[in-house]
Design an enzyme around this catalytic site. Structure first.
Site, PDB file in Angstrom:
ATOM      1  N   LYS A   1       0.808  -1.226   0.000  1.00 33.29           N
ATOM      2  CA  LYS A   1       0.000   0.000   0.000  1.00 33.29           C
ATOM      3  C   LYS A   1       0.844   1.281   0.000  1.00 33.29           C
ATOM      4  CE  LYS A   1      -4.229  -1.792   0.175  1.00 33.29           C
ATOM      5  NZ  LYS A   1      -5.134  -1.651  -1.005  1.00 33.29           N
TER       6      LYS A   1
ATOM      7  N   GLU B   1      -9.729   5.681   3.481  1.00 32.92           N
ATOM      8  CA  GLU B   1     -10.488   4.555   4.013  1.00 32.92           C
ATOM      9  C   GLU B   1      -9.511   3.422   4.244  1.00 32.92           C
ATOM     10  OE1 GLU B   1      -9.911   4.915   0.879  1.00 32.92           O
ATOM     11  OE2 GLU B   1      -9.340   2.881   0.306  1.00 32.92           O
TER      12      GLU B   1
ATOM     13  N   SER C   1       1.550  -9.643  -0.907  1.00 40.06           N
ATOM     14  CA  SER C   1       1.277  -8.210  -0.825  1.00 40.06           C
ATOM     15  C   SER C   1       1.454  -7.624   0.571  1.00 40.06           C
ATOM     16  CB  SER C   1      -0.132  -7.926  -1.333  1.00 40.06           C
ATOM     17  OG  SER C   1      -1.068  -8.711  -0.630  1.00 40.06           O
TER      18      SER C   1
END
Lengths: 416, 265
Positions: A72, A94, A361
């Site tokens: 991210k 969010e 990830s």
């Protein structure tokens, strides 16, 4: 999309178009990715795990080793730099699993931006560690108590904030969904994953992978790794969606596998919805994949047949989670465990000559309570520090030569 | 009857129109019809019948909660047509206000046909901009329905021009940046957005977001062609049912009528 946001989206598009061709912006982003995030992230061979995949060679792209613990941060740093360029001082985001929220809080601390993170109340409970991390980093975390109290509702609340405070606020959307230019911009910031991995594959293996596996909720890590391989027709691109309790139960988040075309959060894509167009509540053990929509580019890749999407159940994902912990010493995020489970499935299908690239990830620190409960190490009202013994996954690591499909039958035993 | 007729009638009385919002099916379909009828009887010239939706990103807590109640009580999309039909039969003038995904799912042409057949006069689309509304532009023409798009304080001159050009019936000006909900004071931005919109269109301009009493209604009626009230009606319905919404409509209508309006050219 509401008219009230059009001006902000236009402003963002213009700022992004300018920035992406500006050497100063790109140099600064590269510097942060290298010196702050730790890029390039490594590529790790996992031969012991491969024994559970019919002998296919599996390599992990280690986005879990990035600063903040997931992919991210790639997107967040890009958008945070853009926020500064637009002269805005406040950032909202969010978050589902909390990884995007932590990454955003981190970038805001680094770049002196005010940070407010909306998180579904259900998710604040199942990802309590990340809530604490965000608060330590100086962010305000707002638990969202509307709707299903998960990621979808956190996006609703962030949009309500944005429409109210748009002149001084940038919305750092964390996935490749939402209105233009978000799907394209977020993808571009994550393309580095696939670009690095493709070069690392060629260097390490002297060939491209047979298949690339990634988990898909909104779809940001998957699009990031897929994109560099789109023009390699010999490389299968497979996204693994949250199958929850099994798609046949209706309790899942497998949007591309089970959804229909619809509009949500400013994007036309596949959507889990009822016959009246009301958004259905998704379900997954993984907060980060628990979203009833999906990025529109994935819908396109599915429709043109360039990528395929398959559901992976909670049970399959947790079995893969346990295997990776015990065979390779890597605790994956439960989101990423869906991709690992998918790779095991692909290996069985493709045979021992296959080479499978998995986008790992994120890391699983945030998931220890959920995992400890799943494996029966603690009761539902205890936290992970109460766990004792090594109950986790004894069953699945005993027979490495057996097929994964066979190992699957032991799942119930693990939970018992 | 058309939306244009409704505004012409108000103009003939030298006043702005009062537009009242309530979601269909709130708290149940039958009670919703009763409430909307009471709003009409109390003085709402036009009724905005909302479609309860799972993800109302433009609405504040009051309307979100009402939509949740309607859905929990079994509201189905087809109920909006029976609501329009029954309220129209009782003398109300109805347009539907809806997020677009339910319409997409139902089929834009089919939705327009069924709305027109039920006696609906048009549709307000808060999350649909004209740039993305080709199918609705065609269907609304075919079925004689008005198309109300929104302009916002953040809209550029170009976008106000293109949005009003694509609208019919009336234009909806959001007076503040933000979601729906009653506010204590009416923002000065309301006058500014109406003033910026006026040169671009001969259509009536309604102002919504934030009005809750007769005094505020009068304030807005001095410069806008319609005063749009939503959350305050939901709160009144919740607290006092049909009598309360009728009384609120009367108070707001009196506020609107207290301000004489020069007829727009």
């Amino acid at each position: 999309m509401p008219e009230a946001l059009v001006a902000a989206l236009d402003e963002l598009e213009a700022a992004y178009e300018k920035a992406r061709h500006d050497p100063e912006f790109l140099t600064e982003l590269d510097r942060l990715q290298r010196d702050y995030v730790g890029r390039p992230s490594p590529l790790t061979d996992v031969p012991k795990l491969s024994q559970y995949a019919g002998g296919a060679r599996i390599l992990l792209k280690r986005e879990d080793l990035n600063h903040t613990g997931s992919h991210k941060i790639n997107n967040v740093l890009g958008q945070a730099l853009l926020t500064k360029r637009m002269g805005k001082k406040r950032v909202i985001a969010e978050t589902g699993a909390g990884q995007h929220g932590v990454a955003t809080a981190t970038a805001c601390a680094l770049l002196d931006l005010e940070c407010v993170v909306y998180m579904g109340e259900v998710d604040t409970r199942r990802q309590a560690l990340n809530v604490a991390r965000m608060r330590l980093l100086g962010a305000t975390v707002v638990p969202v108590k509307t709707g299903s109290r998960t990621l979808k509702d956190a996006i609703n609340e962030a949009l309500r904030d944005w429409v109210t405070n748009v002149s001084e606020t940038h919305y750092v959307l964390g996935t490749v969904a939402g209105p233009h230019p978000f799907p394209q911009m977020v993808r571009d910031f994550h393309r580095v994953i696939g670009l690095e991995a493709r070069a690392q594959m060629l260097e390490r293996c002297g060939r491209l992978p047979t298949a690339v596996a990634a988990c898909v909720g909104g779809g940001s890590n998957a699009i990031g790794i897929f994109h560099a391989f789109l023009d390699d027709p010999g490389v299968r691109l497979v996204g693994f969606e949250p199958g929850g309790d099994g798609v046949e139960t209706g309790r899942h988040g497998a949007t591309l596998s089970e959804g229909s075309p619809g509009a949500l959060h400013g994007a036309m894509s596949y959507l889990l919805q009822d016959e009246d167009g009301q958004t259905a509540e998704s379900y997954s053990i993984s907060a980060g994949l628990d979203y009833p929509g999906v990025g529109p580019e994935h819908a396109l890749l599915k429709d043109i047949g360039r990528a395929e999407y398959q559901p992976v159940t909670d049970a399959e994902a947790m079995e893969a989670f346990a295997l990776l912990c015990r065979t390779e010493g890597i605790i994956p995020a439960i989101e990423s465990a869906h991709a690992v489970a998918g790779a095991l499935r692909l290996g069985q299908e493709l045979g021992p000559d296959a080479v499978i690239l998995v986008n790992l990830s994120g890391r699983g620190d945030k998931d220890v309570d959920t995992a400890a409960k799943w494996f029966g190490m603690i009761g539902s009202d205890e936290s992970a520090e109460s766990a004792d013994g090594t109950a986790i996954a004894e069953g699945v690591v005993q027979e490495p030569a057996g097929s994964f499909a066979d190992a699957g039958s032991e799942t119930e035993g693990i939970q018992a | 009857m058309s939306v244009a007729d409704v505004f012409a009638a108000c103009r003939a009385e030298g006043r702005a129109a009062l537009v009242g919002y309530l979601p269909a099916g709130y708290p149940t379909v039958d009670e919703g019809v009763e409430l909307l009828t009471a709003m009409s009887e109390g003085g709402c010239d036009l009724l905005e019948i909302g479609v309860p939706y799972s993800d109302p990103v433009m609405d504040g807590p009051t309307i979100q909660a009402a939509a949740d109640t309607a859905l929990a009580n079994g509201f189905r999309l087809r109920d909006v047509f029976t609501t329009v039909e029954r309220v129209t039969a009782a003398g109300g003038n109805c347009v539907v206000m809806t997020y677009f995904n339910p319409v997409l799912r139902y089929g834009v042409e089919r939705f327009a046909a069924d709305l027109a057949a039920a006696g609906g006069l048009g549709m307000i689309t808060p999350d649909l901009i004209p740039d993305e509304a080709d199918e609705w532009l065609v269907a609304s023409e075919k079925h004689g329905l008005s198309r109300t798009f929104l302009v916002a304080p953040s809209s550029t001159e170009e976008r106000i021009a293109s949005t009003t050009a694509a609208s019919s019936g009336f234009v909806y000006a959001t007076s503040v940046m933000g979601v729906t909900g009653a506010r204590d004071s009416v923002n000065s931005a309301a006058g500014q957005i109406v003033g910026r919109t006026r040169p671009h269109t001969a259509l009536p301009i309604g102002v919504g977001l934030g009005v809750r009493n007769g005094e505020q209604a009068a304030e807005i009626a001095a410069f806008a062609d319609a005063v749009i009230v939503g959350s305050a009606f939901v709160t009144a319905a919740e607290q006092g049912g049909a009598d309360a919404v009728r009384a609120l409509a009367q108070e707001l209508a009196a506020g609107v009528a207290s301000v004489g309006r020069v007829q727009p050219a």
